[in-house]
Write an enzyme that holds these catalytic residues in place. Structure first.
Site, PDB file in Angstrom:
ATOM      1  N   CYS A  18      -5.407 -12.223  23.987  1.00 10.77           N
ATOM      2  CA  CYS A  18      -6.598 -12.009  24.830  1.00 10.77           C
ATOM      3  C   CYS A  18      -7.160 -13.305  25.416  1.00 10.77           C
ATOM      4  O   CYS A  18      -8.066 -13.273  26.247  1.00 10.77           O
ATOM      5  CB  CYS A  18      -7.676 -11.269  24.043  1.00 10.77           C
ATOM      6  SG  CYS A  18      -8.359 -12.208  22.665  1.00 10.77           S
ATOM      7  N   CYS A  48     -10.815 -13.879  18.807  1.00  8.33           N
ATOM      8  CA  CYS A  48     -10.533 -12.927  19.883  1.00  8.33           C
ATOM      9  C   CYS A  48     -11.789 -12.534  20.633  1.00  8.33           C
ATOM     10  O   CYS A  48     -12.898 -12.709  20.158  1.00  8.33           O
ATOM     11  CB  CYS A  48      -9.955 -11.633  19.294  1.00  8.33           C
ATOM     12  SG  CYS A  48      -8.258 -11.776  18.752  1.00  8.33           S
TER      13      CYS A  48
HETATM   14 ZN    ZN Z   1      -7.023 -11.414  20.781  1.00  9.94          ZN
END
Ligand code: ZN
Length: 188
Positions: free
Chosen positions: A65, A31
């Site tokens: 994300c 992430c």
């Molecule tokens: Zn993420």
């Protein structure tokens, strides 16, 4: 991982995006720091400098994300990168701060401040470093004279080159070449 990484992850800090990525070993997903997914256990987290690095380590990008699409740079980082590229391409030329700034269409003052803040050295220091590294390669790999090496990497005189070289490496160019040759011979 340091405390600053961990703080950024816990706080989902968008200002840290682009500076690093974090992977969670238990889920195999990585992430951006700003990702709002559930905060992982600290001991399961690994830090990566780039999305590529995380991908190479076998982690999958988070669907939320989309960190692999996020190799985002701030305008200042972009500028610093262009300075480094320009120096790498043009270091044999008589470059000055003003010359670099005018080629990149920014003010010398701004360029100096921005580069120094991001790179922890001034453009002039970076230029000298680049020239000395190139000189080391020429000294080790060619039979060019010291004066010729000096010219090829952007110094106007052999004497000034020798002075700067010694300051940076604590060796004269000739000493450096002798050492490099010795290492070559000892190579199995
Ligand atoms: Zn993420």
């Amino acid at each position: 991982m340091n405390d600053e990484h961990w703080r950024a992850i816990v706080e989902c800090d968008p200002a840290s995006d682009g500076r690093f990525f974090y992977g969670v070993l238990t889920t195999g997903i990585f992430c951006k720091p700003s990702c709002k997914s559930r905060t992982p256990k600290r001991e399961h987290v690994r830090i990566f400098a780039s999305a590529d690095e995380a991908l190479r380590a076998g982690l999958r990008p988070c669907k939320r994300c989309q960190p692999h699409k996020a190799d985002w740079r701030s305008p200042d980082e972009e500028l610093a990168l262009r300075v480094k590229q320009l120096i790498a391409d043009c270091f044999p030329e008589p470059l000055t701060l003003g010359e670099i700034a005018s080629r990149l269409h920014v003010s010398p003052y701004y360029l100096q401040r921005c580069f120094t803040r991001l790179m922890n050295c001034s453009p002039a220091q970076y230029l000298v470093h680049t020239r000395i590294e190139a000189a080391k390669r020429l000294l080790a790999e060619t039979r060019l004279s010291i004066a010729e090496v000096a010219m090829q990497v952007g110094f106007r005189t052999g004497a000034y080159f020798a002075h700067v070289f010694h300051k940076q490496t604590k060796q004269t160019p000739t000493q450096y070449r002798t050492c490099a040759e010795r290492n070559e011979q000892e190579w199995p």
